[in-house]
Design an enzyme around this catalytic site. Structure first.
Site, PDB file in Angstrom:
ATOM      1  N   HIS A   1       0.822  -1.224   0.000  1.00 46.87           N
ATOM      2  CA  HIS A   1       0.000   0.000   0.000  1.00 46.87           C
ATOM      3  C   HIS A   1       0.844   1.257   0.000  1.00 46.87           C
ATOM      4  O   HIS A   1       0.506   2.262  -0.620  1.00 46.87           O
ATOM      5  CB  HIS A   1      -0.936  -0.002   1.201  1.00 46.87           C
ATOM      6  CG  HIS A   1      -2.141  -0.835   0.965  1.00 46.87           C
ATOM      7  ND1 HIS A   1      -2.889  -1.370   1.972  1.00 46.87           N
ATOM      8  CD2 HIS A   1      -2.728  -1.220  -0.181  1.00 46.87           C
ATOM      9  CE1 HIS A   1      -3.874  -2.058   1.456  1.00 46.87           C
ATOM     10  NE2 HIS A   1      -3.801  -1.993   0.154  1.00 46.87           N
TER      11      HIS A   1
ATOM     12  N   CYS B   1       0.187  -8.686 -28.592  1.00 46.14           N
ATOM     13  CA  CYS B   1       0.264  -8.591 -27.131  1.00 46.14           C
ATOM     14  C   CYS B   1       1.629  -9.003 -26.583  1.00 46.14           C
ATOM     15  O   CYS B   1       1.816  -9.051 -25.373  1.00 46.14           O
ATOM     16  CB  CYS B   1      -0.845  -9.397 -26.471  1.00 46.14           C
ATOM     17  SG  CYS B   1      -0.811 -11.140 -26.869  1.00 46.14           S
TER      18      CYS B   1
END
Ligand code: PEP
Ligand code: MG
Length: 573
Positions: free
Chosen positions: A191, A504
């Site tokens: 976080h 991709c």
């Protein structure tokens, strides 16, 4: 004193950019002396209640500030701490300890320790990263209980360094004074790193023995892009990094202008830039970089991160959560691409001399159909919630795709019988990453709803050059004429059947090849989230007609050297 003056110390790149400043050392765990034992339990419970109320009020205020500056998602990280702090079980434990004669401080520390150990020992990487949150909440409560000041005032240009950097502390840094963050623990998905990225504070983690490596007031350079720190740099190094910092910030502000804009060429040809992800944690990056959807969800990472194959329900909830978060944008889920260099210990793989040429991707899925069917069912069920497409890896012949479609059909029939919703017209796409698939593209295009070109593997299999072997890296290039000719054939086969082609592999973000992709009519590119805005900028500089006129000649060239030289000249135009 540190032993590595002016030498880069490597860590983990968590938040990009370069910060130069002076070290502020943050307290080391455990930070607080517990208050002496033996208070009146009733009094201690009252103190704790009051502290918890103050903590909640302060945290809500902080979250509102974060929301105003960074948006809801970041603010919710802070708000989630309140839920953890109010966890009934944890609170019951705290009260029990207080009733047994402990002070509020002791009880908070003790229960935090229990949760810290539980999270740290968890096999779930997400849970183990939440240990920093526990320490953060504990420290905040202890600060309030002991009248400490947690949200310190820092001098302009401070670089925060510590073992763990609490997210609430980072979110208090909205005034832009902090030049960087360095920590021993944490990684890109912690976080603290997520908030550092949102606040554009360069951050490096993974600096072992941090309290031996850095000292208070040390001059320090934090290179959050390279994942390095330099302690006590000399003058020339500082000048060099100041220049790099300017280049980085100029580039970021230039690229930010492309967020929220359409992806189109000068002459108005629209393209989509999708993102490659490996898990739900990457969605934050996709949103931050304004990706237009997910072009490749590499689901093998879900299997690798788990001690056993994730059950249908678990997969369903992950796919559903991802597609709901995509808000109607496309989500291409690739089925398990195990094998090759992607080993999954609990899966039953045969011993192979050449795993890249063995049971890999769809070959494994067709062999282990139970696993494959579970995954397809989870994908189909999640498709009721958004624009999901299925993508099949490592196809090397038409029969494989036909078998897959048969299985998908059977699963659909089963779901119909059970009355379970799914997207009836869900598309099934085919990875084109083997030379045989490229050569058979016209036939595969009859069976597939779209193509996704995996250049990472297409190059290795075409050039017979292992993608991880540096001694043959001179052959491993997306500009090899053999690879470009295959790509041309793939695009023309797809064009004749009217199906879309997405690139991709890593080369999708290669700016030199962009005119070639435009000339081949490719309208979708799927890249690492960090590459989206730069690619959008590059596309905005080209006109389709110009690209068509200039790139056509590469298909007549016979060497990679020639193509490279030609395309690098085009780039500077
Ligand atoms: C590719 O091969 O280009 C590709 C996108 O798949 P992966 O890198 O996962 O093999
Ligand atoms: Mg591949």
């Amino acid at each position: 004193m540190n032993a590595c003056k002016n030498e880069p110390v490597s860590g983990v790149a968590c938040s990009g950019g370069i910060g130069i400043g002076n070290v502020v050392l943050l307290r080391e765990y455990p930070v607080k002396k517990d208050a002496p034992r033996g208070g009146d339990p009733q009094l201690e419970i009252e103190r704790l209640k009051e502290a918890a109320q103050k903590y909640k009020a302060h945290t809500l205020l902080l979250a509102d500030k974060v929301e105003a500056k960074l948006g809801r998602t970041d603010a919710d990280i802070i708000r989630s701490h309140i839920a953890i702090a109010e966890d009934p079980e944890a609170n019951m434990l705290v009260r029990k300890l207080i009733s047994s004669g402990q002070s509020a401080e002791e009880a908070v520390s003790g229960v935090s320790r229990i949760y810290f150990n539980m999270f740290q020992n968890s096999e779930d990487p997400l849970l183990s990263q939440r240990t920093a949150d526990i320490l953060d909440i504990r420290d905040s409560l202890l600060d309030i209980l002991t009248d400490g000041i947690q949200y310190g005032q820092y001098a302009e240009g401070s670089v925060l360094a510590g073992k763990n950097i609490p997210p609430s502390l980072v979110s208090g840094l909205l005034d832009g004074k902090i030049a960087g963050i360095v920590s021993e623990n944490g990684n890109e998905t912690s976080h603290c790193a997520i908030l550092a990225k949102a606040l554009r504070i360069p951050m490096v983690s993974g600096i072992g023995n941090i309290y031996d490596v850095v000292s208070k007031d040390d001059k320090i350079i934090v290179d959050g892009t390279a994942g390095e720190i330099i302690i006590e740099p000399d003058e020339d190094t500082v000048l060099l990094y100041e220049k790099r910092r300017k280049e980085y910030t100029d580039k970021i502000s230039r690229l930010r202008e492309f967020a929220g804009k359409e992806t189109k060429t000068v002459d108005g040809c629209k393209l989509s830039i999708l993102c490659n992800i490996s898990g739900i944690n990457d969605l934050r990056k996709v949103k931050a970089s304004d990706g237009e959807g997910i072009g490749l969800f590499r689901t093998e990472m879900l299997f690798m991160a788990s001690p056993k194959a994730p059950a249908e329900e678990e997969q369903f909830s992950i796919y559903k959560s991802v597609v709901l978060q995509m808000d109607g944008k496309p989500l291409v889920i690739r089925t398990l691409d195990a094998g090759g260099d992607k080993e999954i210990p609990y899966l039953d793989f045969p011993e192979e001399e050449n795993p890249f040429l063995g049971i890999r991707g769809i070959r494994f899925s067709l062999k282990e159909q139970k696993l494959f069917r579970t995954q397809l069912r989870a994908i189909l069920r999640a498709s009721a919630y958004g624009d999901i497409k299925i993508l099949i890896p490592m196809i090397s012949c038409v029969e494989e795709l036909v078998s897959v479609k048969e299985i998908v059909k059977e699963i659909k029939t089963g779901l119909d019988k059970e009355g379970i919703a799914y997207k009836k017209d869900i598309q099934t796409g085919c990875m084109i990453e083997t030379p045989s698939a490229a050569l058979m593209a016209d036939e595969l295009a009859k069976e597939a709803d779209f193509f996704a070109v995996g250049t990472n593997d297409l190059i290795q299999y075409t050039m017979c050059a292992d993608r991880g072997n540096s001694s043959v890296s001179y052959l491993y290039s997306a500009m090899q004429p053999a690879v470009l000719r295959l790509l041309k054939g793939i695009c023309s086969a797809a064009g004749s059947r009217g199906i879309g082609v997405c690139i991709c592999g890593e080369s999708a973000a290669n700016s030199m090849l962009l005119p070639v992709y435009l000339a081949l009519g490719i309208k979708t590119l799927s890249v690492n989230p960090d590459a989206v805005l730069e690619l959008r900028e590059n596309i905005s500089k080209w006109s389709l007609s110009d690209a068509e006129r200039k790139a056509e000649s590469v298909f007549d060239m016979s060497t990679e050297e020639e193509i490279y030289a030609y395309l690098s000249n085009l780039r500077v135009n």
